[in-house]
Design a protein around this motif. Structure first.
Motif, PDB file in Angstrom:
ATOM      1  N   ARG A 194       0.820  -1.220   0.000  1.00 45.82           N
ATOM      2  CA  ARG A 194       0.000   0.000   0.000  1.00 45.82           C
ATOM      3  C   ARG A 194       0.850   1.265   0.000  1.00 45.82           C
ATOM      4  NH1 ARG A 194      -4.902  -1.479   4.249  1.00 45.82           N
ATOM      5  NH2 ARG A 194      -5.409  -3.512   3.326  1.00 45.82           N
ATOM      6  N   VAL A 195       2.152   1.082   0.050  1.00 44.82           N
ATOM      7  CA  VAL A 195       3.062   2.233   0.027  1.00 44.82           C
ATOM      8  C   VAL A 195       4.173   1.948  -0.974  1.00 44.82           C
ATOM      9  CG1 VAL A 195       2.588   2.905   2.409  1.00 44.82           C
ATOM     10  CG2 VAL A 195       4.446   1.271   1.916  1.00 44.82           C
ATOM     11  N   ALA A 196       4.813   3.001  -1.441  1.00 44.50           N
ATOM     12  CA  ALA A 196       5.994   2.857  -2.284  1.00 44.50           C
ATOM     13  C   ALA A 196       7.221   2.809  -1.391  1.00 44.50           C
ATOM     14  CB  ALA A 196       6.091   4.021  -3.257  1.00 44.50           C
ATOM     15  N   GLY A 197       8.123   1.894  -1.679  1.00 46.03           N
ATOM     16  CA  GLY A 197       9.305   1.780  -0.827  1.00 46.03           C
ATOM     17  C   GLY A 197      10.174   0.607  -1.252  1.00 46.03           C
ATOM     18  N   SER A 219       8.249  -6.892   5.201  1.00 44.42           N
ATOM     19  CA  SER A 219       8.502  -5.596   5.844  1.00 44.42           C
ATOM     20  C   SER A 219       9.072  -4.646   4.792  1.00 44.42           C
ATOM     21  CB  SER A 219       9.482  -5.747   7.005  1.00 44.42           C
ATOM     22  OG  SER A 219       9.742  -4.501   7.598  1.00 44.42           O
ATOM     23  N   ILE A 220       8.436  -3.435   4.644  1.00 43.27           N
ATOM     24  CA  ILE A 220       8.818  -2.479   3.599  1.00 43.27           C
ATOM     25  C   ILE A 220       9.209  -1.147   4.247  1.00 43.27           C
ATOM     26  CG2 ILE A 220       7.995  -1.162   1.614  1.00 43.27           C
ATOM     27  CD1 ILE A 220       6.227  -3.454   0.877  1.00 43.27           C
ATOM     28  N   TYR A 221      10.396  -0.635   3.851  1.00 36.18           N
ATOM     29  CA  TYR A 221      10.829   0.691   4.300  1.00 36.18           C
ATOM     30  C   TYR A 221      10.209   1.724   3.368  1.00 36.18           C
ATOM     31  CZ  TYR A 221      13.743   4.803   4.897  1.00 36.18           C
ATOM     32  OH  TYR A 221      14.168   6.092   5.098  1.00 36.18           O
ATOM     33  N   SER A 222       9.560   2.776   3.995  1.00 37.38           N
ATOM     34  CA  SER A 222       8.881   3.803   3.193  1.00 37.38           C
ATOM     35  C   SER A 222       9.008   5.158   3.874  1.00 37.38           C
ATOM     36  CB  SER A 222       7.404   3.439   3.011  1.00 37.38           C
ATOM     37  OG  SER A 222       6.703   4.472   2.375  1.00 37.38           O
ATOM     38  N   GLU A 223       9.549   6.153   3.138  1.00 40.63           N
ATOM     39  CA  GLU A 223       9.640   7.505   3.665  1.00 40.63           C
ATOM     40  C   GLU A 223       8.250   8.129   3.763  1.00 40.63           C
ATOM     41  OE1 GLU A 223      12.253   9.692   1.190  1.00 40.63           O
ATOM     42  OE2 GLU A 223      14.058   8.580   1.787  1.00 40.63           O
ATOM     43  N   GLN A 224       7.366   7.786   2.845  1.00 31.82           N
ATOM     44  CA  GLN A 224       5.996   8.287   2.900  1.00 31.82           C
ATOM     45  C   GLN A 224       5.319   7.844   4.195  1.00 31.82           C
ATOM     46  OE1 GLN A 224       3.509   6.627  -0.133  1.00 31.82           O
ATOM     47  NE2 GLN A 224       1.671   7.726   0.516  1.00 31.82           N
ATOM     48  N   LEU A 225       5.516   6.609   4.568  1.00 34.37           N
ATOM     49  CA  LEU A 225       4.925   6.094   5.807  1.00 34.37           C
ATOM     50  C   LEU A 225       5.504   6.812   7.018  1.00 34.37           C
ATOM     51  CD1 LEU A 225       3.264   3.957   7.385  1.00 34.37           C
ATOM     52  CD2 LEU A 225       5.284   2.476   7.270  1.00 34.37           C
ATOM     53  N   LEU A 260      -3.176   6.380   7.969  1.00 34.97           N
ATOM     54  CA  LEU A 260      -2.279   5.304   8.409  1.00 34.97           C
ATOM     55  C   LEU A 260      -2.977   3.936   8.360  1.00 34.97           C
ATOM     56  CD1 LEU A 260      -0.465   7.017  11.411  1.00 34.97           C
ATOM     57  CD2 LEU A 260       0.514   6.434   9.180  1.00 34.97           C
ATOM     58  N   ARG A 261      -4.267   3.925   8.698  1.00 38.40           N
ATOM     59  CA  ARG A 261      -5.011   2.663   8.615  1.00 38.40           C
ATOM     60  C   ARG A 261      -5.115   2.194   7.167  1.00 38.40           C
ATOM     61  NH1 ARG A 261      -8.195   0.633  12.490  1.00 38.40           N
ATOM     62  NH2 ARG A 261      -9.729   0.048  10.894  1.00 38.40           N
ATOM     63  N   LEU A 262      -5.316   3.156   6.264  1.00 39.07           N
ATOM     64  CA  LEU A 262      -5.405   2.782   4.848  1.00 39.07           C
ATOM     65  C   LEU A 262      -4.071   2.271   4.311  1.00 39.07           C
ATOM     66  CD1 LEU A 262      -7.636   5.680   3.461  1.00 39.07           C
ATOM     67  CD2 LEU A 262      -8.295   3.311   3.921  1.00 39.07           C
ATOM     68  N   LEU A 263      -2.981   2.708   4.914  1.00 40.59           N
ATOM     69  CA  LEU A 263      -1.668   2.218   4.502  1.00 40.59           C
ATOM     70  C   LEU A 263      -1.366   0.824   5.028  1.00 40.59           C
ATOM     71  CD1 LEU A 263       0.587   5.392   4.778  1.00 40.59           C
ATOM     72  CD2 LEU A 263      -0.370   4.342   2.729  1.00 40.59           C
ATOM     73  N   GLY A 264      -2.197   0.359   5.972  1.00 38.57           N
ATOM     74  CA  GLY A 264      -2.019  -1.003   6.455  1.00 38.57           C
ATOM     75  C   GLY A 264      -1.659  -1.125   7.911  1.00 38.57           C
ATOM     76  N   GLN A 302      14.210  -5.149  -3.234  1.00 38.94           N
ATOM     77  CA  GLN A 302      13.493  -4.676  -4.410  1.00 38.94           C
ATOM     78  C   GLN A 302      12.652  -3.445  -4.066  1.00 38.94           C
ATOM     79  OE1 GLN A 302      11.014  -7.680  -6.181  1.00 38.94           O
ATOM     80  NE2 GLN A 302       9.836  -6.200  -7.383  1.00 38.94           N
ATOM     81  N   TYR A 303      12.646  -2.456  -4.961  1.00 39.83           N
ATOM     82  CA  TYR A 303      11.787  -1.293  -4.800  1.00 39.83           C
ATOM     83  C   TYR A 303      10.421  -1.597  -5.420  1.00 39.83           C
ATOM     84  CZ  TYR A 303      15.547   1.696  -3.118  1.00 39.83           C
ATOM     85  OH  TYR A 303      16.553   2.258  -2.357  1.00 39.83           O
ATOM     86  N   VAL A 304       9.378  -1.290  -4.682  1.00 37.52           N
ATOM     87  CA  VAL A 304       8.023  -1.596  -5.124  1.00 37.52           C
ATOM     88  C   VAL A 304       7.191  -0.318  -5.077  1.00 37.52           C
ATOM     89  CG1 VAL A 304       8.146  -3.988  -4.331  1.00 37.52           C
ATOM     90  CG2 VAL A 304       7.294  -2.222  -2.786  1.00 37.52           C
ATOM     91  N   GLY A 305       6.139  -0.322  -5.868  1.00 39.55           N
ATOM     92  CA  GLY A 305       5.202   0.787  -5.867  1.00 39.55           C
ATOM     93  C   GLY A 305       3.903   0.379  -5.206  1.00 39.55           C
ATOM     94  N   GLU A 306       2.988   1.308  -5.126  1.00 39.64           N
ATOM     95  CA  GLU A 306       1.695   0.993  -4.529  1.00 39.64           C
ATOM     96  C   GLU A 306       0.958  -0.011  -5.422  1.00 39.64           C
ATOM     97  OE1 GLU A 306      -0.654   4.359  -3.579  1.00 39.64           O
ATOM     98  OE2 GLU A 306       1.014   5.496  -2.718  1.00 39.64           O
ATOM     99  N   GLY A 307       0.405  -1.045  -4.797  1.00 40.97           N
ATOM    100  CA  GLY A 307      -0.339  -2.071  -5.529  1.00 40.97           C
ATOM    101  C   GLY A 307       0.486  -3.248  -5.986  1.00 40.97           C
ATOM    102  N   THR A 308       1.794  -3.250  -5.737  1.00 44.12           N
ATOM    103  CA  THR A 308       2.628  -4.386  -6.143  1.00 44.12           C
ATOM    104  C   THR A 308       2.258  -5.625  -5.337  1.00 44.12           C
ATOM    105  OG1 THR A 308       4.450  -2.902  -6.718  1.00 44.12           O
ATOM    106  CG2 THR A 308       4.987  -5.232  -6.375  1.00 44.12           C
ATOM    107  N   LEU A 309       2.091  -6.785  -6.037  1.00 43.11           N
ATOM    108  CA  LEU A 309       1.774  -8.036  -5.363  1.00 43.11           C
ATOM    109  C   LEU A 309       2.960  -8.489  -4.511  1.00 43.11           C
ATOM    110  CD1 LEU A 309       0.003 -10.598  -4.922  1.00 43.11           C
ATOM    111  CD2 LEU A 309       1.110 -11.560  -6.949  1.00 43.11           C
TER     112      LEU A 309
END
Length: 483
Positions: A194-197, A219-225, A260-264, A302-309
């Motif tokens: 749900r986040v890019a990171g 576990s995904i590292y995200s500056e947006q989060l 934050l809830r929408l981000l997971g 790996q860098y992922v975007g929003e919606g990546t499986l």
């Protein structure tokens, strides 16, 4: 004058002697040719048997001997055509002979060796001579006689048409469909980012791994989060610092909390964040259900975007069996109908129910899709396994129910369908033409041509047919050679 006369007389005398010698040679040659001319089979019309060479059938003798061309032993043969009336023989003597396994044209009444390859002759049963059909009537049915030992070696098994080897109405009672087990889509869940990171850690790395509900996945590292968490913590701090006037920050806090809830983030993670006031730089995704890992879509770093499986999960407590059927078979099927499922390699039969019937045909095909849901309590059913679905056919009346035989008992060619029937206990079998009706992959309905108590060959019919054709070929070969 005397000298020329003597020369003329001497020349005439020599010429007469030469002509006489030539005439003698011609007379001797004609006699020799007449004596050594090839034997004519018509010279033996009075005899029913003769001896001939297997390699040179033009050699015909009244007694055994050797071929004057290749020195092979002459073999005994029987001529066709007008002959003396055959003497009566017993059925066993008429239907038994000795032949060579490599040269079936060799036929002897007694054991011995093959005159061609010197192999031991083996005892065999001749094709029973067909009873002459009455004028204008149908041809007599082919027959073969086999000894008890030959029946055992050929695996011949006989059953009554209405007995254990057959059943009434079985072919019309069920419809068999071939299908494949697939995962139940209603119990399959996918976890997406749900986040890019950047993927910081993978807790599952292989498919087929069993996990529990709530287990960590990725576990995904995200500056947006991290920025949204700081905004949420700052709004809480300002509300606490403002006292009663801090209520104006309530809307900001609720908005940040919702994002934050929408981000997971779960409620527990939000409470921990509010209590500590320290934002986390990574977001951990947890399993929403218990099951098996069906697919892992990312790797660490790996860098992922929003919606990546990220991970796909499936629960195999129940599975689907997808089968194909023709449109004319759809009318007898209802949603929720109970069916039986048999899986290849498993002895048990599973109960299922119809949960989907496609209203349209598959692309570039004449079939439609049927889906059956089956409970997989023991976990033995796995996606990709082959399965058969047995559907009860529409009700049939007693008039339409017929006797059936296994598929292996019915032989087919361009002229129709045939079965072999055991005529008597002596090992005599007769081929009958039958008419057939509805059939499945296992059984064929017999609608005519046999009585209900007929003893039919249900195993080994193909071998019996081959034996008959082989003996017919050997008999035709012998007949052709004797001509």
């Amino acid at each position: 004058m005397n000298k020329p006369f003597n020369l003329l007389t001497r020349w005439s005398r020599g010429r007469l002697i030469a002509l006489a010698l030539l005439a003698g040679l011609l007379t001797f040659g004609a006699g020799a040719c007449q004596k050594s001319a090839p034997e004519d089979a018509h010279a033996h019309d009075g005899a029913s048997t003769y001896y001939t060479c297997p390699m040179h059938p033009q050699i015909v003798r009244d007694e055994p001997g050797k071929c004057p061309i290749c020195s092979m032993d002459l073999v005994k043969a029987t001529k066709q055509g007008a002959a003396k009336p055959a003497t009566a023989v017993t059925p066993a003597a008429a239907l038994t002979h000795y032949t060579c396994p490599m040269h079936p044209q060799i036929s002897r009444d007694m054991p011995g060796k093959c005159p061609i390859c010197s192999m031991d002759l083996v005892k065999a049963a001749k094709a029973a001579p067909a009873t002459p059909a009455p004028a204008g009537g149908p041809a007599a049915a082919p027959e073969v006689m086999l000894s008890a030992q030959q029946q055992q070696l050929a695996g011949i098994r006989v059953a009554a048409l209405g007995g254990a080897g057959s059943s009434a109405g079985s072919a019309a009672g069920t419809t068999l469909l071939t299908g494949t087990i697939t995962a139940n889509a209603n119990q399959t869940r996918t976890v997406s980012s749900r986040v890019a990171g950047r993927v910081e850690r993978l807790f599952v790395r292989q498919t087929g791994e069993s996990i529990q509900a709530g287990a960590p996945l990725v576990s995904i590292y995200s500056e947006q989060l991290q920025a949204l968490q700081q905004e949420y913590v700052l709004s809480l701090a300002q509300q606490r610092a403002g006292g009663t006037s801090g209520n104006q920050y309530s809307r900001l806090i609720a908005s940040a909390r919702q994002r934050l809830r929408l981000l997971g983030l779960s409620e527990g993670q939000l409470r921990a964040l509010a209590a500590t006031g320290r934002p986390t730089a990574s977001l951990t995704f947890y399993s929403p259900q218990a099951g098996l890992v069906q697919a892992v879509g990312v790797t660490e770093g790996q860098y992922v975007g929003e919606g990546t499986l990220l991970v796909s999960l499936t629960n195999l407590s129940s599975v689907w069996v997808e089968a194909q059927l023709y449109p004319e078979e759809v009318s007898g099927i209802k949603m929720g109908q109970s069916v039986q499922v048999q899986v290849a390699g498993l002895p048990d039969t599973y109960a299922g129910r119809v949960v989907f019937l496609s209203p349209e045909r598959q692309a570039n095909s004449k079939v439609t899709l049927l889906r059956v849901q089956v409970t997989n309590a023991g976990g033995w059913l796995q996606p990709g396994m082959q399965a058969n679905v047995r559907l009860p056919s529409r009700s049939t009346t007693a008039a339409t129910q017929s006797l059936t035989l296994p598929q292996d008992a019915v032989l087919r060619d361009s002229r129709g369908s045939y079965v072999w029937q055991q005529v008597d206990a002596a090992g005599r079998f007769r081929r009958h033409k039958v008419s057939t009706g509805p059939e499945t992959d296992e059984r064929v309905t017999i609608t005519g041509g046999l009585s209900a108590d007929a003893q039919v060959v249900v195993s080994g019919a193909y071998l019996l047919e081959s034996e008959y054709q082989l003996r017919q070929g050997a008999q035709d070969s012998m007949n052709g050679m004797s001509m």
